[in-house]
Design a protein around this motif. Structure first.
Motif, PDB file in Angstrom:
ATOM      1  N   ALA A   1       0.841  -1.195   0.000  1.00 43.17           N
ATOM      2  CA  ALA A   1       0.000   0.000   0.000  1.00 43.17           C
ATOM      3  C   ALA A   1       0.877   1.247   0.000  1.00 43.17           C
ATOM      4  N   LEU A   2       0.432   2.276  -0.726  1.00 45.40           N
ATOM      5  CA  LEU A   2       1.199   3.516  -0.779  1.00 45.40           C
ATOM      6  C   LEU A   2       1.183   4.208   0.571  1.00 45.40           C
TER       7      LEU A   2
ATOM      8  N   PRO B   1       1.038   7.336   3.035  1.00 45.09           N
ATOM      9  CA  PRO B   1       0.715   8.765   2.952  1.00 45.09           C
ATOM     10  C   PRO B   1       1.986   9.589   3.111  1.00 45.09           C
TER      11      PRO B   1
ATOM     12  N   SER C   1       4.640   8.484  -2.198  1.00 43.43           N
ATOM     13  CA  SER C   1       3.943   8.373  -3.480  1.00 43.43           C
ATOM     14  C   SER C   1       4.184   9.572  -4.388  1.00 43.43           C
TER      15      SER C   1
ATOM     16  N   HIS D   1      -2.343  11.703  -0.043  1.00 41.67           N
ATOM     17  CA  HIS D   1      -3.073  10.787   0.846  1.00 41.67           C
ATOM     18  C   HIS D   1      -3.015   9.354   0.334  1.00 41.67           C
ATOM     19  N   ASN D   2      -3.092   9.198  -0.972  1.00 41.67           N
ATOM     20  CA  ASN D   2      -3.045   7.889  -1.622  1.00 41.67           C
ATOM     21  C   ASN D   2      -2.788   8.129  -3.109  1.00 41.67           C
TER      22      ASN D   2
END
Length: 535
Positions: free
Chosen positions: A214-215, A217, A343, A509-510
């Motif tokens: 998962a990326l 934050p 990210s 955030h994503n």
């Protein structure tokens, strides 16, 4: 800036820079006395805000300040007097002037860290003051429960002999590359040196994007045009530090300052004190290094170059900071480079070097870097472009509000590769520009669930001018406000002067939501801006 307002701004910049360096140049007593006597109009041994205003308006000395109904000079000079006035009686004595703002007595100082472009490394840098280097200085980092030693290299740079620095800058800059680190982990470290030890230091490694995970934050503090007491850089930094120390979501993974870092050079001839427009005060760089250490020693402090960083061929900028130009195939001196964090792919370009042709070294590098970043979107989805001078701004100090050289050179590259956001400084204001191509707005925002603007999959990047981090605000606006100018404020915007000083908070955030918010150092929230980019 050959206008009366420009002369005034540069004159005050000089006074601020001179005040910052006063402690160090006190050994040159005649020069410091001469500067003090110049400000002490009535020769009573003290000077006040009124005397500074009188001197700036003195026709005999060039009438630096034009007669007007502008009240901002009074506010700025009052802030300067308050900074210098040790006993806060409204009057600055020679003793106040020579002692304020106080510089550290530490020989080993100005600790800061930066990214190298390798996900398991952190660069640690620090300064010793004095004519000779201090060999055998080490950085020690606690990794997996044991202290590991990392050797340093050291270097200095040369500047011309001037009356405030008759032997040039006397100092050395040390660098240690620390490896074997893990993402998201905090590491205690210390500096052990014959010049003195620095203990109880900690830096935190940011997280990076990785295939199949998962990326993370990503939170970046972003701003331009800071300085020290020029007049409010130190106050903006206090706010940035306090927000980071609040912890949780307020803590930064890194910061990015896109040019005009310390204002050690003011680009002004001042004959009465034998100062030329080519001169720089190296001790202002030292003061800035001390100012940022409480945060810059903890999280990566990344910088880009501005016009006020290019004195003496940018020697101070290129030596005092080491950015990942080598890992990103940029150019020595930190003038253009890029890095990934979380990210976000961050590009730092230079408005102070040739960009006039697609075949120039910088533009060839930019095309290649953007192509790599575009190919890596699945892993690092956001591309943020930073440069000092804006492509768009309705600040009247900006001479090319519609077709700037920067816009004509860089915009086609940014559009071709779908850059998500442009961050700039140079103008001492905050201004958000709608997504725009060649002066025409391509996307207007909708209103999001939190009441803030949302750009949904815009076809061009929003631009944000965040030159509000401390440098003098004496701005005037193009009227009427251009369609592409979404939000703009400076000079207090009808409220307290300090309400329009602040920095930017960028949060990825994503993979689909990124937000930018202006964070002022004062005020009741009337002066604010936040927007989202979604895709």
């Amino acid at each position: 800036k050959q206008t009366e307002c420009g002369y005034y701004k540069d004159m005050v910049r000089f006074l601020l820079a001179a005040a910052t360096a006063a402690t160090t140049v006190a050994v040159v007593s005649g020069s410091v006395q001469r500067l003090f006597d110049f400000l002490d109009v009535d020769k009573d041994g003290v000077f006040s805000t009124d005397e500074m205003m009188q001197r700036l308006s003195d026709k005999e000395h060039g009438q630096m300040l034009a007669a007007s109904d502008d009240t901002y000079p009074d506010v700025m000079l009052a802030a300067l007097v308050e900074t210098l006035d040790a006993d806060q009686d409204g009057l600055v004595t020679l003793a106040d002037f020579a002692d304020s703002p106080a510089q550290s007595n530490e020989t080993l100082q100005q600790v800061h860290v930066s990214l190298t472009g390798q996900e398991s490394e952190m660069l640690v840098m620090f300064v010793t003051l004095g004519s000779d280097p201090v060999p055998n200085s080490q950085v020690q980092v606690q990794i997996d429960g044991s202290w590991q030693d990392f050797n340093t290299t050291f270097e200095t740079y040369s500047v011309p002999s001037r009356w405030w620095e008759p032997e040039g800058w006397q100092g050395w800059i040390y660098t240690a590359k620390v490896g074997g680190l893990e993402q998201g982990k905090s590491y205690p470290y210390q500096i052990v040196s014959p010049a003195g030890n620095r203990t109880n230091l900690t830096f935190t490694m940011p997280r990076f994007a990785a295939e199949g995970t998962a990326l993370p934050p990503t939170h970046l503090g972003v701003w331009g045009d800071m300085g020290t007491v020029a007049p409010l850089g130190f106050k903006v930094f206090d706010k940035i530090l306090a927000d980071h120390q609040a912890g949780g979501d307020s803590a930064f993974n890194a910061t990015m300052l896109f040019g005009d870092i310390s204002y050690a050079g003011i680009d002004t001839n001042f004959e009465i004190l034998n100062i030329t427009s080519a001169d720089e005060w190296e001790h202002v760089w030292d003061t800035f290094g001390e100012q940022i250490e409480p945060l810059a020693s903890q999280v990566p402090f990344m910088v880009g170059v501005g016009n006020h960083d290019m004195f003496y061929n940018g020697s101070a900028f290129a030596t005092r900071f080491h950015m990942p130009w080598e890992q990103s195939q940029g150019v020595p001196g930190n003038f253009w480079y890029s890095f990934d964090i979380g990210s976000v792919h961050v590009i730092s370009s230079s408005s102070e070097h040739d960009y006039s042709s697609p075949d120039s070294p910088q533009m060839q590098w930019l095309a290649a870097d953007l192509a790599k970043a575009t190919a890596n979107r699945d892993k690092v989805p956001w591309i943020v472009f930073t440069i000092h001078k804006p492509m768009y701004s309705s600040d009247m100090d900006f001479n090319h509000p519609l077709t700037s050289p920067e816009q004509m050179a860089f915009e086609p590259f940014l559009l071709e590769h779908g850059v998500d956001l442009v961050l700039v400084g140079h103008e001492h204001c905050y201004e958000r520009i709608h997504p725009v191509v060649n002066g025409s707005v391509t996307d207007h925002p909708t209103t999001g669930p939190d009441g803030n603007d949302v750009y949904q999959s815009p076809s061009a990047p929003p631009h944000v001018v965040i030159g509000s981090a401390g440098a003098l605000q004496e701005e005037s606006w193009m009227k009427p406000q251009p369609e592409w100018s979404a939000v703009r404020f400076a000079n207090g915007a009808g409220h307290f002067y300090t309400d329009t000083f602040g920095y930017g908070s960028l949060r990825a955030h994503n993979a689909t939501h990124l937000s930018v918010e202006f964070v002022p150092i004062s005020g009741d929230g009337v002066i604010s801006d936040k927007f989202w980019i979604t895709k």
